[in-house]
Design an enzyme around this catalytic site. Structure first.
Site, mmCIF file in Angstrom:
data_model
loop_
_atom_site.group_PDB
_atom_site.id
_atom_site.type_symbol
_atom_site.label_atom_id
_atom_site.label_comp_id
_atom_site.label_asym_id
_atom_site.label_seq_id
_atom_site.Cartn_x
_atom_site.Cartn_y
_atom_site.Cartn_z
ATOM 1 N N GLN A 129 -26.766 10.555 26.485
ATOM 2 C CA GLN A 129 -25.345 10.699 26.281
ATOM 3 C C GLN A 129 -24.265 9.364 25.713
ATOM 4 O O GLN A 129 -23.117 9.424 25.740
ATOM 5 C CB GLN A 129 -25.165 10.511 28.077
ATOM 6 C CG GLN A 129 -25.501 11.524 28.807
ATOM 7 C CD GLN A 129 -25.163 11.430 30.711
ATOM 8 O OE1 GLN A 129 -24.095 11.628 30.612
ATOM 9 N NE2 GLN A 129 -26.413 10.714 30.978
ATOM 10 N N ASP A 132 -24.161 5.428 20.898
ATOM 11 C CA ASP A 132 -23.627 3.803 20.132
ATOM 12 C C ASP A 132 -25.621 4.430 19.024
ATOM 13 O O ASP A 132 -25.680 3.266 18.534
ATOM 14 C CB ASP A 132 -24.655 2.901 21.410
ATOM 15 C CG ASP A 132 -25.783 2.932 22.079
ATOM 16 O OD1 ASP A 132 -26.442 3.687 21.674
ATOM 17 O OD2 ASP A 132 -25.785 3.118 24.007
ATOM 18 N N HIS A 156 -22.517 13.648 23.498
ATOM 19 C CA HIS A 156 -21.319 13.464 23.465
ATOM 20 C C HIS A 156 -20.683 12.918 22.350
ATOM 21 O O HIS A 156 -20.072 12.378 22.393
ATOM 22 C CB HIS A 156 -20.881 11.895 24.813
ATOM 23 C CG HIS A 156 -21.372 12.471 25.809
ATOM 24 N ND1 HIS A 156 -21.675 11.569 26.652
ATOM 25 C CD2 HIS A 156 -21.413 13.946 26.553
ATOM 26 C CE1 HIS A 156 -21.508 12.552 28.338
ATOM 27 N NE2 HIS A 156 -21.617 13.898 27.770
ATOM 28 N N CYS A 226 -7.918 13.438 1.806
ATOM 29 C CA CYS A 226 -6.195 15.004 2.595
ATOM 30 C C CYS A 226 -5.879 14.214 1.347
ATOM 31 O O CYS A 226 -4.764 15.162 0.816
ATOM 32 C CB CYS A 226 -6.135 14.576 3.897
ATOM 33 S SG CYS A 226 -7.216 15.568 5.404
ATOM 34 N N GLY A 297 -28.980 2.244 41.753
ATOM 35 C CA GLY A 297 -27.826 2.842 42.388
ATOM 36 C C GLY A 297 -27.824 4.493 42.530
ATOM 37 O O GLY A 297 -28.199 5.017 41.639
ATOM 38 N N SER A 314 -35.000 0.111 33.907
ATOM 39 C CA SER A 314 -35.997 0.746 32.766
ATOM 40 C C SER A 314 -36.547 -0.019 32.393
ATOM 41 O O SER A 314 -37.887 -0.292 32.354
ATOM 42 C CB SER A 314 -35.608 1.425 32.282
ATOM 43 O OG SER A 314 -35.093 1.543 31.566
#
Length: 326
Positions: A129, A132, A156, A226, A297, A314
């Site tokens: 997701q 970076d 994403h 453009c 969490g 992790s």
């Protein structure tokens, strides 16, 4: 147009997280990964150790309650608000100041550990997701530019490319230079940040927020392609999926395929608050595939049967997991 901000449903209160020692967690995860053919889904939590903040803390809430993530897509094409929208994005509030720390960030232990497991084919597909590019950096010394996108799917999008509304693509570094050339005062500000090291903390999508700043004089340059085609167009955005914007069909289909072709699904550092990620978990469960999540969490999956959750960071255990698997 109604936009729903991704969140963890309030009804999620029960947790299937296992309270076990780090050594026991290493053994459980290693046994899960050892047979191979695992698809991994990662979220912002894996990049925290690289200095990129996550959206949520240990309680599952946004760590900055005043932070409003950019909501965009059709908004880019409404003439009455487009100027303000572009100025806000490409100036301090958004990515002009937030991008350099992301560009300078380096993969951490989790990125390199997952890269090692990809290289040994224990992990066959990785879906992230994150925008970076740190997963790509972690394995770039082993895989070429063709192999990486075949094995790492950016659900994403990415901060490292920019496209205009007519589809012309440029690298983000080139576009960053254009922004600096058109905004010498902001370039001086950036130089001062680099000199002092007083860099605002960057959010996972490259945003920073500074109070009391005016964006009225910020100039977004025209797309040069453009211009060559005889039109003036300064409507440009990074290849990032904003809230309210749909994931491209090809990306969605490939993410489903990556789940369908694996034997197990391993999720790392994600709350699954966005439905684009949560539906992949649901798809795996519908296919009766074993699912394990490693996250600190609450997550959106905590109340679901069939999900084994280990609540540890992790970075604390993943290196030992790789040793155990190898």
């Amino acid at each position: 147009m109604r936009i729903s901000i991704p969140t963890i449903p309030h009804m999620v209160s029960a947790s299937n997280a296992q309270i076990i020692s780090p050594a026991a967690a290493v053994e459980r995860i290693a046994n899960f990964l050892a047979p191979g053919n695992v698809t991994v889904l990662t979220g912002a939590g894996v990049s925290v150790d690289s200095g990129i903040r996550a959206y949520r803390g240990k309680d599952g809430r946004y760590m900055n309650p005043n932070y409003n993530k950019f909501i965009c897509h059709g908004l880019y094409h409404f003439i009455q608000i487009i100027l303000l929208t572009r100025q806000r994005y490409w100036s301090v509030l958004r990515s002009y100041i937030g991008y350099p720390p992301v560009r300078a960030s380096r993969p951490n232990t989790t990125h390199f550990a997952l890269a090692a497991l990809q290289y040994t084919s224990h992990i066959t597909k990785l879906i992230t997701q994150n925008v970076d590019g740190l997963h790509q950096k972690s394995i770039a010394h082993l895989w070429d530019d063709d192999t990486i996108p075949n094995n790492i799917l950016e659900l994403h999008g990415t901060l490292h490319r920019v496209h205009c509304k007519f589809g012309h693509i440029t690298t983000r570094d080139v576009f960053q230079d254009r922004l600096s050339a058109n905004n010498p005062r902001w370039r001086e500000y950036m130089d001062e940040l680099e000199r002092t090291g007083d860099q605002p903390r960057t959010n996972p999508d490259g945003d920073v927020a500074l109070e009391g700043v005016s964006y009225d004089d910020f100039v977004v340059p025209n797309c040069p392609q453009c211009t060559l085609e005889g039109r003036h167009n300064s409507i440009q955005k990074p290849e990032v999926i904003f809230f309210g914007e749909s994931i491209p069909k090809a990306v969605k289909e490939r993410s489903y395929s990556d789940v369908e072709q694996c034997d197990r699904l391993f999720l790392v550092g994600t709350t699954l608050a966005t439905y684009s990620a949560f539906r992949l978990l649901k798809h795996a469960l519908d296919l009766r595939k074993p699912v394990m999540i490693l996250n600190v969490g609450p997550t959106r999956a905590d109340a679901l049967p069939g999900v084994e959750k280990i609540e540890l960071a992790s970075g604390l255990i993943i290196r030992d997991v790789v040793r155990a698997v190898m």
